[in-house]
Scaffold this active site. Sequence first.
Site, PDB file in Angstrom:
ATOM      1  N   SER A  35       7.837 -38.236 -14.066  1.00 35.45           N
ATOM      2  CA  SER A  35       6.992 -37.181 -14.291  1.00 35.45           C
ATOM      3  C   SER A  35       5.808 -37.137 -12.845  1.00 35.45           C
ATOM      4  O   SER A  35       5.111 -36.315 -12.747  1.00 35.45           O
ATOM      5  CB  SER A  35       6.084 -37.194 -15.383  1.00 35.45           C
ATOM      6  OG  SER A  35       5.230 -38.067 -15.570  1.00 35.45           O
ATOM      7  N   SER A  76       8.660 -43.095 -14.732  1.00 31.47           N
ATOM      8  CA  SER A  76       7.982 -41.851 -14.223  1.00 31.47           C
ATOM      9  C   SER A  76       7.284 -42.528 -12.823  1.00 31.47           C
ATOM     10  O   SER A  76       6.761 -41.798 -12.225  1.00 31.47           O
ATOM     11  CB  SER A  76       6.961 -41.336 -15.111  1.00 31.47           C
ATOM     12  OG  SER A  76       7.663 -40.444 -15.829  1.00 31.47           O
ATOM     13  N   LYS A  81      -2.672 -38.778 -10.329  1.00 25.44           N
ATOM     14  CA  LYS A  81      -1.901 -37.923 -11.025  1.00 25.44           C
ATOM     15  C   LYS A  81      -2.919 -37.305 -12.019  1.00 25.44           C
ATOM     16  O   LYS A  81      -3.883 -37.580 -12.534  1.00 25.44           O
ATOM     17  CB  LYS A  81      -0.935 -38.855 -11.936  1.00 25.44           C
ATOM     18  CG  LYS A  81       0.152 -37.826 -12.701  1.00 25.44           C
ATOM     19  CD  LYS A  81       1.078 -39.167 -13.369  1.00 25.44           C
ATOM     20  CE  LYS A  81       2.045 -38.340 -14.131  1.00 25.44           C
ATOM     21  NZ  LYS A  81       3.067 -39.322 -14.855  1.00 25.44           N
TER      22      LYS A  81
END
Length: 538
Positions: free
Chosen positions: A173, A197, A92
């Site tokens: 996310s 997330s 990420k």
Amino acid sequence: MDTTHDTRMPRCKGVDIEDASISQLQDWLQDGKFTATDLTECYLERTRRINGVLKAVIELNPDALDIARATDDERKRGVVRGPLHGIPFLVKDNIATKDKMQTTAGSTMLIGAEVPEDASVIKLLREAGAVLLGHANMSEWASMRATYYAEAYSSRGGQSRNPYNLSENPGGSSSGPAAAVASNMCAFSLGTETDSSVILPADRNGIIGIKPTVSLTPREGVIPESHNLDTVGAFGRTVADAATVLGAICQPPIDFTNQLSSKDSLAGARYGMPWKRIWELASSNESAATHYRALRALVDRLQNRGAKVIEVDMPSIEEMVPVDGGWDWDYPSKIGHPEHSEFTVVKVDFYNDLKKYLSGLVTNPNNIRSLEDVVEYNIKHTEKEGGVPGTHPAWPTGQDSFDKSLATKGIEDETYKSALNYIHQKTRDQGIDAALSHNGEPLDGLLVPVQADQGVAMQIAAQAGYPMITIPVDVGDDDVPFGLAIIQTAFGEDKLVKHGAAIEAVVGGRPRPTFRNIHADNWMYVGVPPKETGQPTT
């Protein structure tokens, strides 16, 4: 030949590696079917073919092939560092890598900022011999910046999408890392979670996601949201894969794979089904009726295999979850009790933790040193970053969550302290731990839906800082996957792996992405829309 948007998985030296597990890939590498360089080139080609529509990858590592060649050279010398040696992965974009790539949390303002060193989890994976393919897209600033926004969108990476149905939300996310694993752009990936997330994008992309206990995996070098809730988790296509990765990013490493079991181990297992405000919500959620029926059918199958499933309740659940349900980390403030709100904690932590992270940057060309600077940059560049409400379609409310964090000035006042104590007490002793201690006989885990209960169970586990795993079960009416999750007490990851693998064996594998609506270009809004924008809720 133009292979743009070609959804066929390229073969690796003639070997079909689609949905291959890490152990399968390692066997083929060891047998000489292909090299890590071949494997890396295959995943890079896969990314070139489909990332134009999925936008799961924000940046590729220009050194990826060199790293792969180095692992091949080691293997030729008889050096194999472990199960991740030569295995390509993505991270990420809020996890720092000190290389030729950017670490920006999806925002243009941190382009050119140099991090002092790799994040601790990246150091561990490099030591394990894994091959870093690149950075994955994400909801900008990890969904922290607004109350109504396009989920899975970042100014650097654009709108990332769900490989099963590109017009549907991939979850946030950690949208990019999850979608990349689901669509075979890499063997595994890392995400981060403050609240939902890791678990939500894993569930909506039909893969395994393990959100570990807060502090089990190191967070140094991760762009933060809240030191009280943040954790780095693992995505894989099987429980074994996710467990292998999770063990590698613990410090020191932990072998969770010795907990892997088959469906036969369900005999004698005892699980709790938290009914009030969790399964209760799922049972009455008409939009998720397919989820509920499939999950209850799976529970019946588990019982047929010898497991005992007991309806339980968390004593504090009526205080934590409104009667009509729904994920909302600032719900208590809306009814006049900020001293009970998770967001009271997060908005103070974010202000302080972000400043600390920014102060450690080696270079910082846009001079972003505080949340004040972040807010000012977004306003100044509102056509790209949507700092002013209504100026960018991804952020109809601008950066109103940032504004709320800014207003705290990072002061840990009595309201903050009360809120932190409240959420821990209600979700731990009076929540998850109480439900697990059923009549004095500890359960092997709490079985919960992920989406059908509108995210309630995820939020409880997040506030507690407790571990959770999700296992894909089926695909819903909207062609988006859904699964069953298990919650455990602090540092109960070994039990999650053991029982997650047992349930996975009963389910029998995950469906492959279908790439429905491959040319979709819609926004995917989450939150409560402001009346003045007229924006639809999706």
